[in-house]
Design a protein around this motif. Structure first.
Motif, PDB file in Angstrom:
ATOM      1  N   UNK A 245       0.831  -1.199   0.000  1.00 40.25           N
ATOM      2  CA  UNK A 245       0.000   0.000   0.000  1.00 40.25           C
ATOM      3  C   UNK A 245       0.871   1.256   0.000  1.00 40.25           C
ATOM      4  N   UNK A 246       1.940   1.237   0.774  1.00 36.78           N
ATOM      5  CA  UNK A 246       2.854   2.378   0.813  1.00 36.78           C
ATOM      6  C   UNK A 246       3.519   2.576  -0.545  1.00 36.78           C
ATOM      7  N   UNK A 247       3.894   1.489  -1.190  1.00 37.93           N
ATOM      8  CA  UNK A 247       4.518   1.582  -2.514  1.00 37.93           C
ATOM      9  C   UNK A 247       3.549   2.184  -3.523  1.00 37.93           C
ATOM     10  N   UNK A 248       2.299   1.771  -3.457  1.00 35.73           N
ATOM     11  CA  UNK A 248       1.304   2.329  -4.373  1.00 35.73           C
ATOM     12  C   UNK A 248       1.112   3.826  -4.142  1.00 35.73           C
ATOM     13  N   UNK A 249       1.099   4.237  -2.892  1.00 36.22           N
ATOM     14  CA  UNK A 249       0.968   5.658  -2.594  1.00 36.22           C
ATOM     15  C   UNK A 249       2.170   6.444  -3.107  1.00 36.22           C
ATOM     16  N   UNK A 250       3.353   5.888  -2.930  1.00 36.20           N
ATOM     17  CA  UNK A 250       4.560   6.558  -3.420  1.00 36.20           C
ATOM     18  C   UNK A 250       4.562   6.654  -4.936  1.00 36.20           C
ATOM     19  N   UNK A 251       4.139   5.583  -5.586  1.00 34.57           N
ATOM     20  CA  UNK A 251       4.112   5.594  -7.042  1.00 34.57           C
ATOM     21  C   UNK A 251       3.089   6.588  -7.580  1.00 34.57           C
ATOM     22  N   UNK A 252       1.986   6.725  -6.900  1.00 30.26           N
ATOM     23  CA  UNK A 252       0.962   7.653  -7.373  1.00 30.26           C
ATOM     24  C   UNK A 252       1.394   9.103  -7.177  1.00 30.26           C
ATOM     25  N   UNK A 253       2.328   9.334  -6.250  1.00 35.14           N
ATOM     26  CA  UNK A 253       2.821  10.685  -6.004  1.00 35.14           C
ATOM     27  C   UNK A 253       3.959  11.068  -6.942  1.00 35.14           C
ATOM     28  N   UNK A 254       4.459  10.132  -7.709  1.00 37.04           N
ATOM     29  CA  UNK A 254       5.598  10.374  -8.593  1.00 37.04           C
ATOM     30  C   UNK A 254       5.171  11.089  -9.865  1.00 37.04           C
ATOM     31  N   UNK A 255       6.031  11.972 -10.356  1.00 35.86           N
ATOM     32  CA  UNK A 255       5.727  12.681 -11.590  1.00 35.86           C
ATOM     33  C   UNK A 255       6.724  12.395 -12.701  1.00 35.86           C
ATOM     34  N   UNK A 256       7.830  11.750 -12.397  1.00 40.31           N
ATOM     35  CA  UNK A 256       8.851  11.502 -13.413  1.00 40.31           C
ATOM     36  C   UNK A 256       9.243  10.036 -13.439  1.00 40.31           C
ATOM     37  N   UNK A 257       9.839   9.633 -14.541  1.00 40.37           N
ATOM     38  CA  UNK A 257      10.309   8.248 -14.680  1.00 40.37           C
ATOM     39  C   UNK A 257      11.419   7.985 -13.671  1.00 40.37           C
ATOM     40  N   UNK A 258      12.292   8.954 -13.468  1.00 45.58           N
ATOM     41  CA  UNK A 258      13.364   8.803 -12.488  1.00 45.58           C
ATOM     42  C   UNK A 258      12.789   8.598 -11.088  1.00 45.58           C
ATOM     43  N   UNK A 259      11.755   9.346 -10.777  1.00 47.01           N
ATOM     44  CA  UNK A 259      11.100   9.218  -9.477  1.00 47.01           C
ATOM     45  C   UNK A 259      10.473   7.852  -9.290  1.00 47.01           C
ATOM     46  N   UNK A 260       9.883   7.319 -10.346  1.00 50.81           N
ATOM     47  CA  UNK A 260       9.285   5.986 -10.278  1.00 50.81           C
ATOM     48  C   UNK A 260      10.362   4.955  -9.984  1.00 50.81           C
TER      49      UNK A 260
END
Length: 42
Positions: free
Chosen positions: A10-25
């Motif tokens: 769940x934490x990973x999904x939240x982090x991924x949804x907050x990402x805006x760049x490929x590097x961030x992902x």
């Protein structure tokens, strides 16, 4: 163990949804992988 995995997922999904760049992902996936690995070692 299942609860920990669910929380980490769940934490990973939240982090991924907050990402805006490929590097961030990539960084988020790496951190999530580290958390899962450390949870698996326990």
């Amino acid at each position: 163990m299942k609860t920990t995995l669910c929380v980490v997922s769940a934490a990973a999904l939240l982090l991924l949804s907050a990402c805006n760049t490929v590097k961030g992902v990539g960084q988020d996936l790496q951190k999530a992988g580290e958390k899962i690995e450390s949870a698996a070692k326990k």
